[in-house]
Structures are given as structure tokens and as C-alpha cells.
Design an enzyme around this catalytic site. Structure first.
Site, PDB file in Angstrom:
ATOM      1  N   ARG A  88      64.072   8.587  10.408  1.00  0.00           N
ATOM      2  CA  ARG A  88      63.658   8.859  11.790  1.00  0.00           C
ATOM      3  C   ARG A  88      64.170  10.257  12.159  1.00  0.00           C
ATOM      4  O   ARG A  88      65.338  10.561  11.908  1.00  0.00           O
ATOM      5  CB  ARG A  88      64.221   7.795  12.759  1.00  0.00           C
ATOM      6  CG  ARG A  88      63.704   6.385  12.441  1.00  0.00           C
ATOM      7  CD  ARG A  88      64.037   5.396  13.550  1.00  0.00           C
ATOM      8  NE  ARG A  88      63.233   5.666  14.731  1.00  0.00           N
ATOM      9  CZ  ARG A  88      63.468   5.102  15.916  1.00  0.00           C
ATOM     10  NH1 ARG A  88      64.475   4.257  16.075  1.00  0.00           N
ATOM     11  NH2 ARG A  88      62.690   5.385  16.958  1.00  0.00           N
ATOM     12  N   GLN A 195      61.808  -2.107  24.378  1.00  0.00           N
ATOM     13  CA  GLN A 195      63.260  -2.251  24.226  1.00  0.00           C
ATOM     14  C   GLN A 195      63.913  -2.745  25.519  1.00  0.00           C
ATOM     15  O   GLN A 195      64.950  -3.413  25.485  1.00  0.00           O
ATOM     16  CB  GLN A 195      63.906  -0.907  23.840  1.00  0.00           C
ATOM     17  CG  GLN A 195      63.603  -0.437  22.426  1.00  0.00           C
ATOM     18  CD  GLN A 195      62.409   0.482  22.371  1.00  0.00           C
ATOM     19  OE1 GLN A 195      61.510   0.399  23.204  1.00  0.00           O
ATOM     20  NE2 GLN A 195      62.361   1.362  21.397  1.00  0.00           N
ATOM     21  N   ASP A 236      69.079  10.377  22.606  1.00  0.00           N
ATOM     22  CA  ASP A 236      68.951  10.469  21.149  1.00  0.00           C
ATOM     23  C   ASP A 236      69.400  11.819  20.628  1.00  0.00           C
ATOM     24  O   ASP A 236      69.806  11.951  19.478  1.00  0.00           O
ATOM     25  CB  ASP A 236      67.511  10.187  20.725  1.00  0.00           C
ATOM     26  CG  ASP A 236      67.235   8.706  20.930  1.00  0.00           C
ATOM     27  OD1 ASP A 236      66.900   8.323  22.071  1.00  0.00           O
ATOM     28  OD2 ASP A 236      67.418   7.933  19.974  1.00  0.00           O
ATOM     29  N   ASN A 246      65.249  11.435  24.968  1.00  0.00           N
ATOM     30  CA  ASN A 246      65.493   9.990  25.021  1.00  0.00           C
ATOM     31  C   ASN A 246      64.129   9.299  24.976  1.00  0.00           C
ATOM     32  O   ASN A 246      63.075   9.946  24.919  1.00  0.00           O
ATOM     33  CB  ASN A 246      66.292   9.619  26.279  1.00  0.00           C
ATOM     34  CG  ASN A 246      66.795   8.188  26.230  1.00  0.00           C
ATOM     35  OD1 ASN A 246      67.353   7.750  25.230  1.00  0.00           O
ATOM     36  ND2 ASN A 246      66.587   7.431  27.288  1.00  0.00           N
TER      37      ASN A 246
HETATM   38  O1  MRU Z   1      63.419   4.137  19.352  1.00  0.00           O
HETATM   39  P1  MRU Z   1      64.787   3.634  19.697  1.00  0.00           P
HETATM   40  O2  MRU Z   1      64.806   2.231  20.184  1.00  0.00           O
HETATM   41  O3  MRU Z   1      65.771   3.865  18.569  1.00  0.00           O
HETATM   42  O4  MRU Z   1      65.232   4.553  20.891  1.00  0.00           O
HETATM   43  C1  MRU Z   1      66.457   4.337  21.493  1.00  0.00           C
HETATM   44  C2  MRU Z   1      66.702   5.163  22.689  1.00  0.00           C
HETATM   45  O5  MRU Z   1      65.903   5.982  23.072  1.00  0.00           O
HETATM   46  C3  MRU Z   1      68.029   4.995  23.354  1.00  0.00           C
HETATM   47  O6  MRU Z   1      67.923   5.218  24.730  1.00  0.00           O
HETATM   48  C4  MRU Z   1      69.013   6.004  22.768  1.00  0.00           C
HETATM   49  O7  MRU Z   1      69.046   5.914  21.364  1.00  0.00           O
HETATM   50  C5  MRU Z   1      70.369   5.832  23.293  1.00  0.00           C
HETATM   51  S1  MRU Z   1      71.158   4.436  22.633  1.00  0.00           S
HETATM   52  C6  MRU Z   1      72.763   4.369  23.092  1.00  0.00           C
END
Ligand code: MRU
Length: 350
Positions: A88, A195, A236, A246
Site C-alpha cells: 500500500r 471503516q 496516513d 487521511n
Molecule cells: O484504508 P485504511 O483503512 O488503512 O485507512 C485508514 C485511515 O485512513 C486511518 O484514518 C489512518 O490510517 C489513521 S489510523 C490511526
């Protein structure tokens, strides 16, 4: 506390986040390739969690390497790192964790192979413990910023399921609730991967924190009704100037918060801050499968063949961010100065 991931002798064990909230099941990845698949398919997700997962993947791959000498092991480490790094692109924690494991390996290169393997496992386990401590420190620094009572909006999942501890944004909320604040959380469902509804609502309900689920397009109306006193999200990757990548939809929430004079906070460990990236325009944004948009729980909800865009993240310009809460303290604008200042402080997370 939810055990999002852990090291076991059999491999790296994850709660399977693709099955929540209806099934609480665990998978054990026995090879580094399986760990890479778990990150790619989002069995494990959330920036800090995928960082530690990658570190454990490196440790697993090195442990199981058949190399007989240090050069062979070095070669295997390079291949293992490449496979994990290709999973990713946006969360910088992934690359930070791999880099840290490689640096550890370099420090150990004069040691016997068995010792190197054991120390690499210990390093990955140390990263998990540091993440728990970072969550707690963020909780302490951030809880004071939230009101004594009121509504808090969050987007995506920045909780226990996204970390090894009790979360970044949700960790701040948990710390505030523990300190006696009377908060109600409004969780955006977070289309398309959900999520917010699948994970944030699930873990907050487990903790008996009052939670209301809303669809993403309700956030503006709910703010206008005066129900939201603060917004807090995770990140992120945060660029040197404070721009925040994010989950897709975060930017929309930040703009809405500004319009309604609601503070918009970001909580993230220092491993999410990327001082080598000058601003948000340089952050790579992951594009995911169109099927996540055209299908819901396996059912087609859009005409076959429709053109789709599915960027997994967006960038919120720093001007919308009231503060960035880290384990080292709270950064405020101008972020290019405050983030560099915190970077120079000691790593203490207590
Ligand atoms: O695609 P994801 O579910 O990995 O994305 C997660 C997010 O965007 C979260 O807000 C971010 O990683 C912060 S987690 C503490």
C-alpha cells in the site's frame, strides 16, 4: 483491549477486519508473503497497524530465511522488504517500519545469524509496545483539547483496530472519556470500505462510549444543527508543512468544520509524519478497485461498466487543521516549524 495484531511462534496473528462487525475471527500469517497479502487485502489496516505488521513480516521472513551467510540473508531481506513495501503506498508508517528494521539489521550484521534473527523479532515486538505507549501519550496530550461535554465527529477508523493500542483519534476520545468528559461520538460510515460503520462503531460500542452512526453525506447537516463540538481524525501521512493525507472524505469534513467554526484535530504518532515530503501534493494516493464502489456486500449497486474513481485517501491542506496531536506533544500552525521542533525533542512517550 482488542488485539489487532500480535507476534506468535506460528506467525503473525491478526483480527480479520474484513469480517467485522459480524464475525470476530483471527488469521495467522505463517510467511511474510501472507503478511503482505493481509496488508493488501485489508485484513489489517490503519497506518500504525500496517507499520507494525510490516515490521513483523520482515522479522518472519528473516527468521525463516534458509540463507547460510550474512550476504545471503541480506539478499533475502531486500526481497522481503520490497514485497512488503509494494502493498500500500500512502501510509508512511509502512516504509518507516521497513526502514527501521533494515537499519537494525545493518547494526547487527557482525553478529551470528541466529542472534540476528532473534533480535529482529525483538525489534518488531518493541515497535508494537512503542505504539501502545504512543497511543497513551497522544491520549494524554489530546484529551485536554476536547470539550467537557458534547459531540465529537470522527471519520474512518483511527482506533484500536488501526493501531496496537487504544487508537490515535479514538485514543484521544477514550482518554477524554476516562477523565470524566461526557462525549458522544458521531461516526461517519466512511464509504466505500465502511471503516466507520463496520469498525469504529463496533469498537466504541464495545467500550460503551455513546456512539451515533451517520452516513458521510449527513455530516454537514449534523454540524449545522450544533451537534458537533470538535472533529478528530487520524492520518496516513503528514507532510512537513502539516498537510494531512487521511481516508477519502476527510477533506470534505475539514472544510465543513471550518464553515461551522468547529476545531478539526488530527492525532497521529511521529511515525506518520514525513518531513521528507514537503507538502500534500507529493503524497502518493492509493487507487483501489472500482468494485469497492460498484458493489456493496457482494451485491452490484451500479450499472455494469460504469466509469469509477476510487482514491482511498485525500489530502487536507494544513490551513484547516487546528492542531496535530502526537506522542511528543501538540503541534500548531505554522506546522513547518512546530513539526520540526517536535522532531528534535527526545522520543520519550511516557
Ligand atoms: O484504508 P485504511 O483503512 O488503512 O485507512 C485508514 C485511515 O485512513 C486511518 O484514518 C489512518 O490510517 C489513521 S489510523 C490511526
Amino acid at each position: 483491549m482488542i488485539k489487532t495484531l500480535e507476534w506468535t511462534d506460528a506467525g503473525v496473528r491478526f483480527i480479520d477486519q474484513t469480517k467485522l462487525p459480524t464475525e470476530e475471527t483471527y488469521v495467522t500469517c505463517k510467511t511474510y508473503e501472507e503478511v503482505a497479502d493481509a496488508i493488501r487485502t485489508m485484513i489489517v489496516r490503519g497506518a500504525p497497524a500496517i507499520g507494525v505488521a510490516a515490521a513483523m513480516g520482515v522479522a518472519l521472513g528473516v527468521r525463516d530465511s534458509q540463507a547460510k551467510d550474512i550476504e545471503g540473508l541480506q539478499c533475502d531481506l531486500a526481497r522481503i522488504s520490497d514485497v512488503l513495501a509494494s502493498t500500500r503506498p500512502t501510509a508512511v508508517n509502512l516504509f518507516w517500519a521497513i526502514r527501521r528494521m533494515r537499519a537494525k539489521f545493518e547494526d547487527l550484521s557482525a553478529q551470528p545469524i541466529a542472534r540476528i534473527k532473534q533480535t529482529m523479532i525483538e525489534e518488531a515486538q518493541r515497535m508494537l509496545l512503542e505504539d501502545i505507549a504512543a497511543n497513551e501519550a497522544m491520549g494524554k496530550h489530546g484529551a485536554v483539547l476536547l470539550p467537557a461535554s458534547g459531540g465529537i465527529l470522527t471519520h474512518c477508523n483511527a482506533g484500536a483496530l488501526a493501531t496496537c493500542g487504544y487508537g490515535t483519534a479514538l485514543g484521544v476520545i477514550r482518554a477524554a472519556v476516562d477523565s470524566g468528559k461526557k462525549l458522544e461520538v458521531f461516526a461517519d460510515e466512511t464509504r466505500p470500505f465502511l471503516q466507520g460503520s463496520r469498525l469504529t462503531a463496533w469498537e466504541l460500542m464495545k467500550d460503551h462510549i455513546p456512539t451515533t452512526l451517520i452516513s458521510d453525506n449527513m455530516a454537514g447537516a449534523i454540524m449545522r444543527q450544533g451537534k458537533i463540538d470538535a472533529v478528530i481524525v487520524g492520518a496516513d501521512r503528514i507532510a512537513a508543512n502539516g498537510d494531512v493525507a487521511n481516508k477519502i472524505g476527510t477533506y470534505t469534513v475539514a472544510v465543513l468544520a471550518k464553515e461551522h467554526s468547529i476545531p478539526f484535530y488530527v492525532a497521529a504518532p511521529f511515525s506518520t509524519i514525513d518531513l521528507e515530503t514537503a507538502d500534500g501534493s507529493q503524497i502518493p494516493i492509493e487507487q483501489r478497485s472500482s468494485r469497492e464502489v460498484t458493489h456493496l456486500a457482494g451485491k452490484q449497486i451500479a450499472p455494469a461498466g460504469v466509469k469509477v474513481e476510487n482514491p482511498a485517501f485525500d489530502v487536507t491542506p494544513h490551513k484547516y487543521v487546528a492542531a496535530i496531536i502526537t506522542e511528543r506533544g501538540v503541534a500548531r500552525a505554522p506546522y513547518s516549524e512546530s513539526l520540526r521542533g517536535l522532531a528534535q525533542t527526545s522520543v520519550g512517550v511516557s
